[in-house]
Write a protein that holds these residues in place. Structure first.
Motif, short mmCIF file in Angstrom:
data_model
loop_
_atom_site.label_atom_id
_atom_site.label_comp_id
_atom_site.label_asym_id
_atom_site.label_seq_id
_atom_site.Cartn_x
_atom_site.Cartn_y
_atom_site.Cartn_z
N VAL A 1 -5.83 -16.00 -44.96
CA VAL A 1 -4.78 -15.17 -45.23
C VAL A 1 -5.22 -13.93 -44.55
O VAL A 1 -6.25 -13.35 -44.83
N ARG A 2 -4.45 -13.78 -43.56
CA ARG A 2 -5.09 -12.45 -42.67
C ARG A 2 -3.43 -11.58 -42.61
O ARG A 2 -2.43 -12.06 -42.24
N SER A 3 -3.78 -10.22 -42.60
CA SER A 3 -2.55 -9.19 -42.22
C SER A 3 -2.21 -9.50 -40.89
O SER A 3 -3.18 -9.81 -40.01
N THR A 4 -1.03 -8.87 -40.64
CA THR A 4 -0.52 -9.17 -39.28
C THR A 4 -1.59 -8.11 -38.15
O THR A 4 -1.73 -8.49 -37.07
N ASP A 5 -1.87 -7.07 -38.66
CA ASP A 5 -2.90 -6.20 -37.92
C ASP A 5 -4.21 -6.67 -37.49
O ASP A 5 -4.54 -7.07 -36.28
N ALA A 6 -4.86 -7.13 -38.58
CA ALA A 6 -5.94 -7.84 -38.28
C ALA A 6 -5.86 -9.25 -37.43
O ALA A 6 -6.78 -9.57 -36.76
N PHE A 7 -4.84 -9.97 -37.73
CA PHE A 7 -4.73 -11.28 -37.04
C PHE A 7 -4.42 -10.63 -35.40
O PHE A 7 -5.09 -11.28 -34.47
N LEU A 8 -3.42 -9.91 -35.12
CA LEU A 8 -3.39 -9.45 -33.74
C LEU A 8 -4.73 -8.95 -33.16
O LEU A 8 -4.80 -9.29 -31.81
N ALA A 9 -5.35 -8.00 -33.80
CA ALA A 9 -6.44 -7.57 -33.09
C ALA A 9 -7.53 -8.82 -33.08
O ALA A 9 -8.20 -8.71 -31.79
N ASP A 10 -7.80 -9.69 -33.88
CA ASP A 10 -8.71 -10.76 -33.61
C ASP A 10 -8.14 -11.52 -32.40
O ASP A 10 -9.04 -12.13 -31.66
N THR A 11 -7.09 -11.82 -32.51
CA THR A 11 -6.29 -12.65 -31.40
C THR A 11 -6.69 -11.94 -29.99
O THR A 11 -7.04 -12.70 -28.94
N ILE A 12 -6.55 -10.49 -29.84
CA ILE A 12 -6.67 -10.13 -28.80
C ILE A 12 -7.99 -10.19 -28.23
O ILE A 12 -8.42 -10.16 -27.16
N MET A 13 -9.03 -9.88 -29.20
CA MET A 13 -10.45 -10.09 -29.12
C MET A 13 -11.01 -11.41 -28.49
O MET A 13 -11.95 -11.60 -27.82
N LEU A 14 -10.23 -12.51 -28.55
CA LEU A 14 -10.35 -13.86 -28.15
C LEU A 14 -10.48 -13.96 -26.63
O LEU A 14 -11.60 -14.43 -25.85
N ASP A 15 -9.68 -13.27 -25.89
CA ASP A 15 -9.57 -13.09 -24.46
C ASP A 15 -8.87 -11.87 -24.09
O ASP A 15 -7.65 -11.96 -23.87
N THR A 16 -9.68 -10.77 -24.29
CA THR A 16 -8.92 -9.48 -23.97
C THR A 16 -8.15 -9.35 -22.56
O THR A 16 -7.05 -8.57 -22.63
N GLY A 17 -8.76 -9.46 -21.84
CA GLY A 17 -8.16 -9.48 -20.49
C GLY A 17 -6.66 -10.46 -20.27
O GLY A 17 -5.59 -9.67 -19.97
N ARG A 18 -6.75 -11.59 -20.79
CA ARG A 18 -5.45 -12.40 -20.95
C ARG A 18 -4.41 -11.83 -21.92
O ARG A 18 -3.16 -11.55 -21.59
#
Length: 196
Positions: free
Chosen positions: A134-151
């Motif tokens: 279970v992740r907060s929206t903020d933590a989930f978005l930040a983690d997702t961005i870090m997967l492939d920051t350029g994209r």
């Protein structure tokens, strides 16, 4: 790219606010994850959007909330999770029994994560044995961005460029994100402000 491996069940509280909703839908559309919700989540989302618009004095709040839901359903026609009632028995003991449908639908679709801002309603001791995070929206978005920051930056730039009333600079968008509690997301994007 990532979406074929990773499913996120998104709660209504993560979809109610326009900016959070736009960011989640943008990254899902860019195939960072498979997006899932239930009709109950969409009912709650539609009601929350309408309430937000009414508080802003929008005379057409009901119609706009209905259109927002319809747009989401069209754009993500495979996101709907159904027939999850048999999983409700596993969801007993949550602090808010009204959240059992979220956990049940997430389990049915084998989601890796529930994205919600009601973290206290999904205590770790009950959730961890179910092999779901279970992740907060903020933590989930930040983690997702870090997967492939350029994209991710490219996708979010396209999202920002669609804002017309009013148009938004990257800095103005950061201020809106911070006001919405998306501080980790801003931190993940800050070094890329010139690309946004």
């Amino acid at each position: 790219m990532f979406a074929n491996r990773f499913t996120a069940f998104v709660d209504a509280c993560a979809l109610a606010g326009a900016l959070k909703r736009n960011l989640l839908l943008t990254l899902a559309e860019a195939d960072f994850f498979r997006l899932r919700w239930s009709s109950t989540v969409l009912d709650e989302t539609q009601a929350a959007i309408e309430k937000i618009l009414l508080e802003k004095g929008a005379p057409d709040a009901e119609a706009r909330a209905r259109r927002a839901r319809a747009s989401m359903e069209v754009a993500f026609e495979d996101a709907q999770v159904e027939d999850f009632e048999k999983f409700l028995c596993v969801c007993e003991g949550l602090p808010d029994p009204d959240d059992a449908h979220v956990l049940a639908a997430a389990l049915k679709t084998q989601a890796a994560v529930i994205v919600t801002d009601n973290l206290k309603d999904f205590p770790a001791e009950l959730i961890k044995p179910l092999n779901i995070e279970v992740r907060s929206t903020d933590a989930f978005l930040a983690d997702t961005i870090m997967l492939d920051t350029g994209r991710a930056v490219a996708a979010i730039r396209k999202m920002r460029e669609r804002f017309k009333r009013p148009e938004k600079t990257a800095e103005a968008m950061f201020l809106d994100m911070e006001a919405s509690g998306l501080t980790e997301t801003v931190d993940a994007l800050r070094a890329h402000v010139l690309s946004l």
